[in-house]
Structure formats: structure tokens, C-alpha cells
Design a protein around this motif. Structure first.
Motif, short mmCIF file in Angstrom:
data_model
loop_
_atom_site.label_atom_id
_atom_site.label_comp_id
_atom_site.label_asym_id
_atom_site.label_seq_id
_atom_site.Cartn_x
_atom_site.Cartn_y
_atom_site.Cartn_z
N MET A 99 10.68 10.49 25.06
CA MET A 99 11.19 10.50 26.42
C MET A 99 11.67 9.11 26.78
SD MET A 99 9.11 11.24 29.99
CE MET A 99 8.06 9.81 29.75
N GLU A 100 12.83 9.02 27.45
CA GLU A 100 13.31 7.73 27.91
C GLU A 100 13.87 7.89 29.32
OE1 GLU A 100 16.71 4.43 26.78
OE2 GLU A 100 15.81 5.64 25.21
N LEU A 101 13.32 7.14 30.25
CA LEU A 101 13.80 7.13 31.62
C LEU A 101 14.42 5.79 31.91
CD1 LEU A 101 10.72 8.68 33.47
CD2 LEU A 101 12.73 9.88 32.62
N ASP A 102 15.58 5.78 32.55
CA ASP A 102 16.22 4.53 32.92
C ASP A 102 16.49 4.55 34.41
OD1 ASP A 102 17.60 2.23 33.23
OD2 ASP A 102 19.08 2.61 31.66
N LEU A 138 11.22 0.50 36.14
CA LEU A 138 12.67 0.53 35.90
C LEU A 138 13.02 1.40 34.70
CD1 LEU A 138 13.46 -3.27 36.43
CD2 LEU A 138 13.55 -1.43 38.12
N THR A 139 12.25 1.26 33.63
CA THR A 139 12.55 1.99 32.40
C THR A 139 11.27 2.38 31.69
OG1 THR A 139 14.56 0.66 32.08
CG2 THR A 139 13.80 1.89 30.18
N ILE A 140 11.25 3.58 31.13
CA ILE A 140 10.14 4.04 30.29
C ILE A 140 10.70 4.50 28.95
CG2 ILE A 140 8.38 5.85 29.97
CD1 ILE A 140 8.03 5.88 33.01
N LYS A 141 10.08 4.05 27.87
CA LYS A 141 10.42 4.52 26.53
C LYS A 141 9.14 4.95 25.84
CE LYS A 141 14.60 1.71 26.02
NZ LYS A 141 15.29 0.64 25.23
N ASP A 142 9.02 6.23 25.59
CA ASP A 142 7.81 6.78 24.99
C ASP A 142 8.04 6.96 23.48
OD1 ASP A 142 5.61 8.16 24.16
OD2 ASP A 142 5.56 9.53 25.87
N ASN A 192 8.15 10.27 20.82
CA ASN A 192 9.40 10.16 20.05
C ASN A 192 9.40 8.86 19.26
OD1 ASN A 192 11.04 12.54 21.24
ND2 ASN A 192 10.35 11.44 23.06
N PRO A 193 8.69 8.83 18.11
CA PRO A 193 8.61 7.59 17.33
C PRO A 193 9.98 7.13 16.84
CG PRO A 193 7.02 9.23 16.57
CD PRO A 193 7.95 9.94 17.50
N LYS A 194 10.10 5.82 16.62
CA LYS A 194 11.32 5.29 16.02
C LYS A 194 11.43 5.77 14.58
CE LYS A 194 11.76 1.02 18.73
NZ LYS A 194 11.92 -0.45 18.65
N SER A 214 4.56 3.42 20.24
CA SER A 214 4.04 2.62 21.35
C SER A 214 4.64 3.19 22.63
CB SER A 214 4.43 1.14 21.19
OG SER A 214 3.82 0.34 22.18
N TYR A 215 4.10 2.80 23.76
CA TYR A 215 4.62 3.24 25.06
C TYR A 215 5.12 2.01 25.79
CZ TYR A 215 4.79 5.94 29.44
OH TYR A 215 5.20 6.59 30.59
N HIS A 216 6.41 1.98 26.12
CA HIS A 216 7.02 0.81 26.73
C HIS A 216 7.42 1.09 28.17
CE1 HIS A 216 8.41 -1.23 22.71
NE2 HIS A 216 7.17 -0.77 22.65
N MET A 217 7.17 0.13 29.03
CA MET A 217 7.61 0.19 30.42
C MET A 217 8.26 -1.14 30.79
SD MET A 217 4.02 1.61 32.04
CE MET A 217 4.64 1.93 33.70
N ILE A 218 9.41 -1.08 31.46
CA ILE A 218 9.95 -2.27 32.12
C ILE A 218 9.70 -2.07 33.60
CG2 ILE A 218 11.97 -3.71 32.57
CD1 ILE A 218 11.21 -3.66 29.64
N VAL A 219 8.98 -3.01 34.20
CA VAL A 219 8.66 -2.90 35.61
C VAL A 219 9.17 -4.14 36.34
CG1 VAL A 219 6.60 -1.53 35.09
CG2 VAL A 219 6.38 -4.01 35.46
#
Length: 219
Positions: A1-4, A118-122, A126-128, A134-139
Motif C-alpha cells: 500500500m502506498e498513500l501520497d 504526508l506519505t505511507i509506504k507499506d 508489499n515488499p520490495k 519495513s513500514y515507512h511514513m513521511i510526516v
């Protein structure tokens, strides 16, 4: 999942004009995030008698690394571009025991009223292609100075101990081979990533079983 969600009208770069200001503001943002995480962890321990966080790592990216990233992405090395296009100048990594903790921590952070996601990358769901999880967030969060408030971006990575071990080794290998590791090494890394995912799943299942037994005993 990716939210922008970065299309928001947050103004982030207009209040930073020198590297010293950048360094000051991003370090201040990291301190605020770290304090929030410590409070949440202490509250969780008080309410649930359980610490979801094993440890936390934080850093501000060096100027040389930022310039390299800008050049790699085709941007001129200016303060404005640095703040606008490099989302991981301030980075914090939260290490937990179980995958369920990752989403619990992400939810707790997202619920803070002065933090805007701002952004979520799960990369767990959904592995690379490399196997990275990993679970990434830009806040963005406000830093309060004596004469103004500046919104500053922070990258948050949340992962298990096993994921962190794998990612650390993968980073060292890719750095050593400048991103061009031999095929057999990449293949072996990918197989190890699958083992890590399986280990995390089994450890979570075991922990859930132990907690179920404890709850039954307590009742």
C-alpha cells in the motif's frame, strides 16, 4: 500500500535559508518525535503492561549525503531543493518485536493531532523486489521557535528486530558493491528475506498463543 498526501498546502521550505537552520530545525523535529514515542511507549507499558518498542534510532542526514541524493535525482544543490525534495533529512527508526506492533505504533503516531501524515509506504504488505520489508511514513510536524513556527518533515521507519537485521546487512552489501552485488548474493538475500518474514510470522503466532494462555489463567 502506498498513500501520497503530499499535495497538501503545508509550506515547509520557505523558513529555511542556511544549512545551520536546516540542521537546527530537523534536529528539533527529531527530538519532538522521540519524546512523543517515549511517552506513548511509557503509556502503553502502564496500561497494557507491555512495551511495543524495543529501541529507537534517530539521525539527521549529512550535507554530503543530501547533495548526492539531489544530484542523483537531477536537482540542483540548493537549500530550497534540499528541503522540498529530500524527505529523509531527519530520520527515525523504531524497532519492535512483532509485526502487529508496527501497525499499532503507526496508528498511535498518526493519531497525534500536531502530526500530519504526508506519505505511507507499506513494504511489509508489499515488499520490495529485493525482499526488503519495513513500514515507512513521511510526516510533518511543527517546530516552535522564538519568532515563528516551521513545519518540518521527518521520515519514520518501523520494523521488527528481524527486519532490521536483514536491512542492515543488505545495506552493507549494496554499499560495498555500489548497488551492483553479484546475482547469487542478491538471490541469497532474497531467500533470507523470506526466512525473516516466516520467522516474524511464527514468533507472532507463538506470542499470541502465550498471551491467550496467560489471559485464560488470569480469568
Amino acid at each position: 500500500m502506498e498513500l501520497d498526501l503530499s499535495g497538501s498546502n503545508i509550506k515547509i521550505s520557505d523558513d529555511m535559508h542556511t544549512w545551520e537552520e536546516v540542521n537546527l530545525l530537523y534536529n528539533a523535529a527529531l527530538k519532538q518525535i522521540q519524546t512523543k514515542i517515549e511517552i506513548l511507549n511509557e503509556e502503553f507499558q502502564e496500561v497494557h503492561r507491555y512495551n511495543p518498542i524495543e529501541h529507537v534510532k534517530a539521525r539527521v542526514k549529512g550535507a554530503e549525503s543530501i547533495v548526492k541524493k539531489l544530484k542523483r535525482n537531477g536537482y540542483e544543490s540548493t537549500i530550497e531543493n534540499m528541503v522540498r525534495y529530500v524527505n529523509d533529512i531527519a530520520g527515525i527508526r523504531i524497532i519492535c518485536s512483532f509485526t502487529s506492533d508496527i501497525y499499532r505504533i503507526a496508528e498511535m503516531i498518526s493519531s497525534q493531532k500536531d502530526i500530519q501524515v504526508l506519505t505511507i509506504k507499506d513494504y511489509i504488505m508489499n515488499p520490495k523486489d529485493s525482499g526488503y520489508r519495513s513500514y515507512h511514513m513521511i510526516v510533518s510536524l511543527p517546530v516552535y521557535l522564538s519568532d515563528r513556527i516551521v513545519n518540518v518533515k521527518v521520515e519514520i521507519q518501523i520494523r521488527t528486530v528481524a527486519m532490521d537485521f536483514w536491512a542492515s546487512l543488505e545495506h552493507k552489501i549494496q554499499y560495498k558493491f555500489e548497488g551492483k552485488a553479484p546475482v547469487h548474493i542478491n538471490t541469497e538475500l532474497y531467500e533470507c528475506a523470506k526466512m525473516v518474514a516466516d520467522l516474524d510470522a511464527r514468533m507472532l503466532s507463538l506470542n499470541d498463543e502465550i498471551q491467550a494462555i496467560e489471559n485464560t489463567t488470569a480469568n
